[in-house]
Design an enzyme around this catalytic site. Structure first.
Site, mmCIF file in Angstrom:
data_model
loop_
_atom_site.group_PDB
_atom_site.id
_atom_site.type_symbol
_atom_site.label_atom_id
_atom_site.label_comp_id
_atom_site.label_asym_id
_atom_site.label_seq_id
_atom_site.Cartn_x
_atom_site.Cartn_y
_atom_site.Cartn_z
ATOM 1 N N ARG A 31 -0.618 -36.661 23.465
ATOM 2 C CA ARG A 31 0.363 -37.578 22.880
ATOM 3 C C ARG A 31 -0.016 -39.054 22.974
ATOM 4 N NH1 ARG A 31 3.070 -33.394 25.448
ATOM 5 N NH2 ARG A 31 4.594 -32.220 24.209
ATOM 6 N N GLN A 52 -11.104 -26.591 17.063
ATOM 7 C CA GLN A 52 -10.075 -25.672 17.588
ATOM 8 C C GLN A 52 -9.627 -24.671 16.529
ATOM 9 O OE1 GLN A 52 -6.392 -26.474 16.767
ATOM 10 N NE2 GLN A 52 -5.854 -24.451 17.583
ATOM 11 N N TYR A 69 -6.735 -21.375 15.733
ATOM 12 C CA TYR A 69 -5.603 -20.542 16.130
ATOM 13 C C TYR A 69 -5.925 -19.096 15.733
ATOM 14 C CZ TYR A 69 -2.137 -24.143 17.300
ATOM 15 O OH TYR A 69 -1.440 -25.149 17.910
ATOM 16 N N HIS A 91 0.070 -26.275 26.696
ATOM 17 C CA HIS A 91 0.228 -26.803 25.333
ATOM 18 C C HIS A 91 1.146 -28.040 25.380
ATOM 19 C CE1 HIS A 91 -0.596 -25.067 21.136
ATOM 20 N NE2 HIS A 91 0.030 -26.189 20.846
ATOM 21 N N GLY A 146 -2.321 -31.829 29.810
ATOM 22 C CA GLY A 146 -0.889 -31.826 30.054
ATOM 23 C C GLY A 146 -0.483 -32.957 30.984
ATOM 24 N N ARG A 199 4.878 -27.310 24.959
ATOM 25 C CA ARG A 199 5.380 -27.052 23.602
ATOM 26 C C ARG A 199 5.493 -25.564 23.284
ATOM 27 N NH1 ARG A 199 4.686 -31.854 20.502
ATOM 28 N NH2 ARG A 199 4.115 -30.905 18.521
ATOM 29 N N ARG A 253 10.998 -25.251 19.172
ATOM 30 C CA ARG A 253 11.086 -26.704 19.391
ATOM 31 C C ARG A 253 12.340 -27.213 18.705
ATOM 32 N NH1 ARG A 253 4.683 -27.327 18.038
ATOM 33 N NH2 ARG A 253 4.036 -25.779 19.586
ATOM 34 N N THR A 305 -7.196 -21.432 20.767
ATOM 35 C CA THR A 305 -5.901 -21.668 21.417
ATOM 36 C C THR A 305 -5.185 -20.332 21.566
ATOM 37 O OG1 THR A 305 -5.790 -23.893 20.549
ATOM 38 C CG2 THR A 305 -3.711 -22.912 21.235
HETATM 39 C C1 LIG Z 1 1.823 -33.459 17.997
HETATM 40 C C2 LIG Z 1 1.033 -32.420 18.722
HETATM 41 C C3 LIG Z 1 0.327 -31.474 17.988
HETATM 42 C C4 LIG Z 1 -0.432 -30.502 18.663
HETATM 43 N N1 LIG Z 1 -1.157 -29.618 17.928
HETATM 44 C C5 LIG Z 1 -1.965 -28.738 18.556
HETATM 45 C C6 LIG Z 1 -2.808 -27.878 17.808
HETATM 46 O O1 LIG Z 1 -2.842 -27.906 16.579
HETATM 47 N N2 LIG Z 1 -3.595 -27.017 18.491
HETATM 48 C C7 LIG Z 1 -3.593 -26.948 19.872
HETATM 49 O O2 LIG Z 1 -4.325 -26.158 20.453
HETATM 50 N N3 LIG Z 1 -2.803 -27.760 20.602
HETATM 51 C C8 LIG Z 1 -2.002 -28.662 19.982
HETATM 52 N N4 LIG Z 1 -1.233 -29.504 20.727
HETATM 53 C C9 LIG Z 1 -1.300 -29.464 22.212
HETATM 54 C C10 LIG Z 1 -2.398 -30.401 22.737
HETATM 55 O O3 LIG Z 1 -3.672 -29.936 22.402
HETATM 56 C C11 LIG Z 1 -2.339 -30.535 24.261
HETATM 57 O O4 LIG Z 1 -2.377 -29.238 24.838
HETATM 58 C C12 LIG Z 1 -1.121 -31.285 24.792
HETATM 59 O O5 LIG Z 1 -0.722 -32.297 23.891
HETATM 60 C C13 LIG Z 1 -1.469 -31.912 26.139
HETATM 61 O O6 LIG Z 1 -0.386 -32.567 26.687
HETATM 62 P P1 LIG Z 1 -0.142 -34.168 26.601
HETATM 63 O O7 LIG Z 1 0.343 -34.430 25.227
HETATM 64 O O8 LIG Z 1 0.892 -34.378 27.650
HETATM 65 O O9 LIG Z 1 -1.447 -34.861 26.905
HETATM 66 C C14 LIG Z 1 -0.464 -30.480 20.082
HETATM 67 C C15 LIG Z 1 0.246 -31.435 20.796
HETATM 68 C C16 LIG Z 1 0.986 -32.412 20.134
HETATM 69 C C17 LIG Z 1 1.721 -33.436 20.945
#
Ligand SMILES: Cc1cc2nc3c(=O)[nH]c(=O)nc-3n(C[C@H](O)[C@H](O)[C@H](O)COP(=O)(O)O)c2cc1C
Length: 369
Positions: free
Chosen positions: A316, A132, A134, A261, A293, A264, A169, A160
């Site tokens: 998560r 991935q 950014y 995301h 998600g 988030r 947040r 992303t």
């Molecule tokens: C602690 C944490 C860090 C994350 N870091 C990234 C990241 O670095 N890059 C990204 O594209 N998404 C990131 N995400 C989003 C996840 O890729 C994903 O879209 C999201 O966690 C999916 O939802 P769920 O946690 O309900 O399964 C992060 C999510 C969490 C919880």
């Protein structure tokens, strides 16, 4: 270390156990969302809008759970979402999730902000790996990471697209969230990889780093350039509407991940499950469509597949498993999702993931407009 919950433990229990062993600021970083966390809640609620319409006496005994993700065959349509700084929850970090996914027959997306370097993570892989990225202001860094991922043997790049800046947040700001020593964005060169010191409540190291490095002017032409310059297929993550999905396909992306995301980024964004049908309709067979998600149960995977997702990602829950019991607990979690999905397919009489017509009923219609 807390005891690893039994195989049948529900994700909620895993979350509670993880939260008891993690420092509170880390638990908040993992569980939190942007703003009032409305989208975070909607992501889960969206699955509750659907009921299953089973077929009986179809003779389905061993349903086929396998699929392909950009040509890689996986025996489980649940992949590991990219999540930054996994050493926050376990010393083996991204190596452990990658090992677990391989053992469970799943694909992993390794985050740009991994706390184990991308060449080392691949040493733990026995399944397919995507990397991935950014959109950073320093385009050379993005291009260089793409080249490194390609050389190391990753099979796709995930851009992303929903983070031109970081969503607010509040938990992290309240906690003055800082990265502990030994947890760093090790893939990045020093000029973009230095995470600022945090001065206490009101600041977040993650937010400060994103503010210094992310680029809100990164646009469709940049995506097209990335697709042109890499031999790897590119997947765009964070698409929530038909027009963006079409645009991604026009620019050369071979996949899109319908995602908020995990709630988030933009609070009040439409939950990904409700955005999925219009994206599937818009890109049809031009692009592979995935979703993440709120995926917590086998029936969630089935609902997303019935709405057109080729596979889903989960985030998560993997971090909670990692915190509680490292790679073994993450394997258990994925195995539980596999078991639940298989059971749901047997009980709805569905032999495979492309055999899901007529499976869903909407409980209410209030998201339609
Ligand atoms: C602690 C944490 C860090 C994350 N870091 C990234 C990241 O670095 N890059 C990204 O594209 N998404 C990131 N995400 C989003 C996840 O890729 C994903 O879209 C999201 O966690 C999916 O939802 P769920 O946690 O309900 O399964 C992060 C999510 C969490 C919880």
């Amino acid at each position: 270390m807390a005891p690893v919950p039994s195989h049948s433990a529900v994700v909620d229990e895993l979350e509670r156990t993880a939260e008891a062993v993690l420092p509170q600021s880390v638990a908040d970083f993992v569980r939190g969302g942007a703003g009032d966390e409305l989208t975070l809640g909607w992501e889960r609620e969206a699955f509750g809008e659907y009921a299953l319409r089973p077929l009986v006496l179809g003779g389905v005994d061993r349903p086929d759970l396998s699929t392909t993700m950009l040509g890689s065959r996986v025996s489980l349509p649940v992949a590991v979402a990219p999540m930054a700084y996994q050493r926050l929850v376990h010393p083996a970090g991204e190596r452990a999730t990658t090992e677990a996914a391989g053992r469970a027959g799943a694909l992993t997306v390794v985050p740009m902000l991994s706390s184990v370097c991308l060449e080392e993570v691949i040493g733990a892989a026995t399944g397919p790996l995507w990397f991935q990225l950014y959109p950073l202001r320093d385009r050379e860094v993005v291009a260089d990471l793409a080249r490194r991922a390609e050389r190391a043997g990753y099979q796709a790049l995930v851009l992303t697209a929903d983070a031109p800046r970081l969503g607010t947040r509040r938990r992290d700001l309240r906690n003055g969230f800082a990265l502990p020593p030994g947890v760093e964005p090790v893939n990045l060169p020093r000029r973009v990889g230095t995470v600022a010191e945090v001065d206490g409540a009101g600041e977040s190291a993650i937010a400060l780093h994103a503010e210094a490095t992310h680029d809100a002017t990164f646009g469709w032409e940049d995506l097209a350039r990335l697709c042109d310059r890499t031999a790897l297929p590119v997947v765009v993550k964070g698409v929530l509407c038909a027009e963006d999905a079409r645009r991604a396909a026009d620019m050369g992306a071979q996949g899109v991940i319908v995602s908020s995301h995990g709630g988030r980024q933009l609070d009040r964004a439409v939950p990904s499950l409700h955005a999925l049908p219009e994206v599937v309709e818009a890109v049809g067979d031009r692009c592979e469509v995935y979703l993440d998600g709120g995926v917590r149960h086998g029936t969630d995977v089935l609902i997303a597949a019935a709405l057109g997702a080729r596979a889903v990602f989960t985030g998560r829950p993997l971090l909670w498993a990692l915190a509680v019991g490292g790679a073994d607990a993450a394997v258990d979690l994925l195995a539980r999702l596999r078991g639940e999905l298989e059971e749901a397919m047997v009980l709805t009489g569905r032999a495979g993931l492309t055999d899901l017509d007529g499976l869903l009923r909407r409980r209410r219609k209030d998201w339609a407009c």
